[in-house]
Scaffold this motif. Structure first.
Motif, short mmCIF file in Angstrom:
data_model
loop_
_atom_site.label_atom_id
_atom_site.label_comp_id
_atom_site.label_asym_id
_atom_site.label_seq_id
_atom_site.Cartn_x
_atom_site.Cartn_y
_atom_site.Cartn_z
N VAL A 47 0.82 -1.21 0.00
CA VAL A 47 0.00 0.00 0.00
C VAL A 47 0.85 1.26 0.00
CG1 VAL A 47 -2.02 -1.08 1.05
CG2 VAL A 47 -0.28 -0.07 2.52
N ASN A 48 2.14 1.12 0.30
CA ASN A 48 3.03 2.28 0.31
C ASN A 48 4.47 1.77 0.31
OD1 ASN A 48 3.85 4.97 0.49
ND2 ASN A 48 2.31 5.45 2.05
N SER A 49 5.38 2.62 -0.10
CA SER A 49 6.80 2.26 -0.08
C SER A 49 7.62 3.53 -0.05
CB SER A 49 7.18 1.40 -1.28
OG SER A 49 7.02 2.12 -2.48
N ALA A 50 8.87 3.40 0.39
CA ALA A 50 9.77 4.54 0.43
C ALA A 50 11.18 4.06 0.11
CB ALA A 50 9.75 5.21 1.80
N PRO A 51 11.85 4.74 -0.83
CA PRO A 51 13.22 4.34 -1.15
C PRO A 51 14.16 4.67 0.00
CG PRO A 51 12.65 6.35 -2.31
CD PRO A 51 11.41 5.89 -1.61
#
Length: 149
Positions: A47-51
């Motif tokens: 539902v979400n991700s961050a590098p």
């Protein structure tokens, strides 16, 4: 003669198409040997991700059948063990999950119940840390911070 030109033109287009694809593909690079679903479970959807810089990505997943969130930090290029971590927190319920250690590919999973609640989550690889707060709160805007220590 017209047929030969058509055949030659068609062959040239096909050759260019394959050649262009090969040229754009470039050399194969090492890819993660896992996915968020392999770490958290097949029912969990991202539902979400961050590098985490160029080192990897921290993923927030959710399973609607049980109302649980899961986070995992996955390296871009698995290899020798590195300091890694992943965490998740639900401020409304004070639920917290984490996993920290020296890993070759990924940290996690870390689970918390979170149906209908905002979550704070993040992860790190080596000295690059990512924190996402106020995430998945409908119309509220989340806040992301990446730090290098």
């Amino acid at each position: 003669m017209r047929i030969n030109r058509s055949v030659l033109a068609g062959t040239a287009v096909v050759a260019l198409a394959f050649g262009g694809t090969a040229a754009l593909a470039g050399p194969a690079s090492a890819a993660p040997n896992t996915t968020p679903q392999k770490v958290c479970g097949s029912a969990y959807r991202t539902v979400n991700s961050a590098p985490i810089g160029s080192l990897g990505t921290v993923y927030l997943t959710y399973d609607s059948s049980n109302g649980k969130n899961c986070v995992t930090t996955i390296r871009t290029n698995p290899g020798a063990k590195q300091d890694m971590g992943t965490w998740i927190y639900v401020p409304d319920t004070d639920a917290y999950g984490e996993d920290y250690g020296a890993y070759t590919s990924y940290a996690g999973p870390a689970y918390v119940p979170g149906k209908g609640h905002c979550v704070d989550w993040g992860g790190h690889i080596d000295n690059v840390f990512v924190t996402v707060s106020g995430s998945n709160c409908a119309s509220l805007k989340e806040h992301r911070v990446t730090t290098v220590r």
